[in-house]
Write an enzyme that holds these catalytic residues in place. Structure first.
Site, PDB file in Angstrom:
ATOM      1  N   TYR A 201      -6.156   7.062 -14.355  1.00 48.51           N
ATOM      2  CA  TYR A 201      -6.618   5.733 -14.024  1.00 48.51           C
ATOM      3  C   TYR A 201      -6.105   4.773 -14.958  1.00 48.51           C
ATOM      4  O   TYR A 201      -6.448   4.859 -16.284  1.00 48.51           O
ATOM      5  CB  TYR A 201      -7.978   5.891 -14.062  1.00 48.51           C
TER       6      TYR A 201
ATOM      7  N   VAL B 192      -8.908   4.049  -3.872  1.00 52.75           N
ATOM      8  CA  VAL B 192     -10.144   4.035  -4.661  1.00 52.75           C
ATOM      9  C   VAL B 192     -10.940   3.012  -4.429  1.00 52.75           C
ATOM     10  O   VAL B 192     -10.690   2.032  -5.112  1.00 52.75           O
ATOM     11  CB  VAL B 192      -9.850   4.639  -6.127  1.00 52.75           C
TER      12      VAL B 192
ATOM     13  N   LYS C 151      -4.554   6.048 -10.067  1.00 51.54           N
ATOM     14  CA  LYS C 151      -5.509   5.046  -9.660  1.00 51.54           C
ATOM     15  C   LYS C 151      -4.624   3.943 -10.167  1.00 51.54           C
ATOM     16  O   LYS C 151      -4.992   3.395 -11.430  1.00 51.54           O
ATOM     17  CB  LYS C 151      -6.910   5.127  -9.941  1.00 51.54           C
TER      18      LYS C 151
END
Length: 296
Positions: free
Chosen positions: A134, A204, A162
């Site tokens: 992330y 996401v 992400k």
């Protein structure tokens, strides 16, 4: 692990007294699965992970895995300050039946490049679950750079990113440097169509928690090359998607879930439910969206 498609970062549902509300959590999961999402992410910012107890995280993961029952992968987010704690949750996630991990850099301590790479590698070495890094320097103050990803490319279980840098060109930058080595998933709702068109593999998503069908429709239309149809939905959706880029995104999205009938607004302290002009603003945004909701 197929890191492609729409992955809702689902909210954790509470009763007004702050206890877990599993029936409404399952109701929301039903809406996500019915819309055709491609995975479920637990314990992110929207999931209010920082205010969940150890036992609640275990219960939530175990119950979600059992309820989804293999229809889509269940991903557990790891956001820890200590490497040993991140390693613990990576091992526990496998034990609980999770299909993969979403992994943030170390929390609270501003680790340097060498420390961040070492941290990621230590977690990857502790589990054979596939990992999505992330990368969100705006909210979490640590940028995972191209140079750091060059080191992480050596680790086969680190498979996806992400992408939340807020820099659309980073999708192209990563493709130019790494080709298809990493799957790229947009992590900012207001940039989703732009990044998908530029070659991102997935999304996401946040407002998917309240509007799953519309979110999946945009993704599917882009995959089919039907950009005009996707753009029409995306333009309608943008005022709602902007609720995702506010410090109170949890409260905003939970109120939207309540207004669409697949959630409740209850949050856990120190967060408080919305009041006054702020509440009226969010309600008006959602109400306008519902009044003009596109026919899919």
């Amino acid at each position: 692990m197929n890191w492609k498609g729409v992955f809702p970062a689902v909210t954790t549902k509470f009763h007004q007294d702050g206890s877990l509300d599993m029936p409404i959590f399952f109701k929301n999961l039903d809406a996500q699965l019915s819309a055709g999402v491609h995975g479920i992410i637990l314990g992110g910012t929207l999931g209010e992970s920082s205010v969940l107890s150890f036992d609640e995280k275990i219960l939530l993961t175990k119950e979600a895995v059992a309820y989804v029952s293999g229809k889509v992968p269940v991903i557990l987010n790891i956001a820890e300050g200590a490497t040993k704690d991140a390693v613990f949750w990576a091992e526990k996630a496998k034990e609980l039946g999770a299909s993969g991990l979403m992994l943030l850099p170390p929390m609270r301590y501003a680790a340097d490049h060498r420390e961040v790479v070492t941290y990621f590698k230590a977690v990857a070495d502790s589990s054979d679950l596939p990992i999505m890094i992330y990368n969100n320097p705006v909210d979490y103050k640590t940028l995972v750079t191209i140079g750091m990803f060059e080191k992480l490319a050596e680790v086969s279980s680190i498979q996806a990113i992400k992408e939340s840098t807020r820099d659309i060109s980073n999708v192209t930058r990563m493709r130019n440097r790494f080709g298809d080595r990493f799957k790229l998933l947009c992590g900012v709702d207001t940039l989703a169509m732009e990044e998908l068109v530029m070659g991102a593999d997935g999304w996401v998503a946040g407002l998917v928690c309240a509007f799953p069908k519309e979110t999946v429709a945009i993704y599917n239309l882009i995959q089919e090359g039907k950009y005009a149809e996707a753009l029409a939905i995306y333009r309608w959706f943008l005022p709602l998607l902007e609720l995702d880029i506010h410090p109170k995104l949890v409260q905003y999205i939970k109120l939207a879930e309540q207004m669409t009938g697949i959630g409740t607004e209850w949050v856990r302290a120190p967060r408080l439910t919305l009041i006054g002009e702020e509440r009226m603003h969010v309600e008006q945004v959602v109400k306008r969206g519902l009044e003009n909701r596109p026919v899919l």
